[in-house]
Design an enzyme around this catalytic site. Structure first.
Site, PDB file in Angstrom:
ATOM      1  N   TYR A   3       0.846  -1.182   0.000  1.00 29.29           N
ATOM      2  CA  TYR A   3       0.000   0.000   0.000  1.00 29.29           C
ATOM      3  C   TYR A   3       0.886   1.238   0.000  1.00 29.29           C
ATOM      4  O   TYR A   3       2.047   1.193   0.438  1.00 29.29           O
ATOM      5  CB  TYR A   3      -0.963  -0.005   1.178  1.00 29.29           C
ATOM      6  CG  TYR A   3      -0.341  -0.183   2.546  1.00 29.29           C
ATOM      7  CD1 TYR A   3       0.049   0.911   3.316  1.00 29.29           C
ATOM      8  CD2 TYR A   3      -0.155  -1.462   3.095  1.00 29.29           C
ATOM      9  CE1 TYR A   3       0.597   0.763   4.562  1.00 29.29           C
ATOM     10  CE2 TYR A   3       0.401  -1.629   4.356  1.00 29.29           C
ATOM     11  CZ  TYR A   3       0.768  -0.516   5.086  1.00 29.29           C
ATOM     12  OH  TYR A   3       1.323  -0.676   6.329  1.00 29.29           O
ATOM     13  N   ASP A   5      11.335   1.388   5.130  1.00 27.41           N
ATOM     14  CA  ASP A   5      12.176   0.568   5.990  1.00 27.41           C
ATOM     15  C   ASP A   5      11.558  -0.807   6.204  1.00 27.41           C
ATOM     16  O   ASP A   5      12.259  -1.839   6.159  1.00 27.41           O
ATOM     17  CB  ASP A   5      12.433   1.261   7.332  1.00 27.41           C
ATOM     18  CG  ASP A   5      11.150   1.660   8.057  1.00 27.41           C
ATOM     19  OD1 ASP A   5      10.092   1.793   7.405  1.00 27.41           O
ATOM     20  OD2 ASP A   5      11.215   1.850   9.287  1.00 27.41           O
TER      21      ASP A   5
END
Length: 274
Positions: free
Chosen positions: A116, A122
């Site tokens: 999404y 990260d």
């Protein structure tokens, strides 16, 4: 995106930079080999501008490339290496993204399915690095400023995850947002009493046991979905939490692989595949 090979240079050298919520995390690569890692505090705009003027390794300011690590570079006068950047801090990203040597890694470059738009870069890189190393399905636990769970199935499709305040953030928020509760250090050598008879241990008990129970719950739920999945833990509190888990839930701790460099591994996979 693959670093260009220079004539006469023994190996491609490049830097990876992960901008986290609390620290800058650096890695030095020679080709596909992770040669060294180190952390620094976030930089001011002045130091970042200094870096933009650098032309060789010798020019890199010590705040970025400590002198003790320069010996790992074969040719100190070789051109400034590319810096591949992954960031979750917009203000710091803005300081770096116009830098002539910086190449920003984006979600679109990560081959995970079903991502999404607001998924943290990260989390995506760590999941990709772990999955490419140990195979999918894969669940990654990041015990950093935030405690996150991020998982993908055997088809390399994002299943989803969760985010909650990490260990240090929970301790600091109680001290900052309450009138009479003290500021406490995160690390304690052993688990506190479950039912405490003083304020300090009551805070430690409430935070630590609840956090451990939450980790156990998410790991158990994941293993019910994907019994053969590997689970990897990273982040600054990984050792502390794993030690607590070994005491409180040894069966959960036994299933966890500890690896601090997952994001760098994910960056390597992205960069060397292009």
């Amino acid at each position: 995106m693959k670093p260009q090979r220079r004539r006469g240079h023994r190996e491609n050298i490049w830097l990876a930079l992960e901008i986290g919520n609390s620290r800058l995390h650096w890695a030095l690569f020679t080709g596909q080999t992770l040669s060294d890692t180190w952390d620094t505090d976030p930089f001011s705009e002045y130091i970042t501008q200094q870096l933009a003027q650098c032309q060789t390794f010798n020019d890199l300011p010590p705040e970025i490339f400590p002198p003790s690590r320069r010996r790992k570079v074969g040719e100190k006068n070789s051109p400034h290496p590319p810096i591949f950047l992954a960031s979750v801090v917009p203000q710091q990203t803005a300081l770096w993204e116009t830098h002539p040597h910086v190449r920003v890694i984006t979600l679109e470059q990560i081959p995970l399915l079903n991502m999404y738009p607001t998924l943290g870069i990260d989390r995506a890189l760590a999941l990709w690095g772990a999955g490419k190393t140990w195979g999918f399905p894969m669940l990654v636990i990041d015990a950093g400023t935030a405690l996150t769970f991020t998982g993908a199935d055997a088809k390399k499709s994002l299943v989803g995850g969760a985010i909650l305040p990490g260990l240090g953030l929970q301790f600091s928020s109680l001290g900052e947002k309450t009138g009479q509760l003290p500021h406490l250090e995160t690390e304690i050598s052993s688990l506190p009493p479950r039912f405490a008879l003083n304020t300090t241990e009551a805070i430690q008990s409430g935070i630590i046991y609840t956090l451990l129970a939450g980790i156990k719950d998410f790991v158990t739920a994941w293993e019910q979905l994907f019994p053969e999945s590997k689970i990897v833990i990273k982040g600054g509190d990984r050792i502390l939490l794993l030690n607590y888990l070994q005491i409180q839930f040894p069966e959960i701790a036994a299933h966890l692989i500890m690896e601090p460099n997952l994001i760098f591994w994910g960056m390597r996979e992205i960069i060397t595949d292009h």
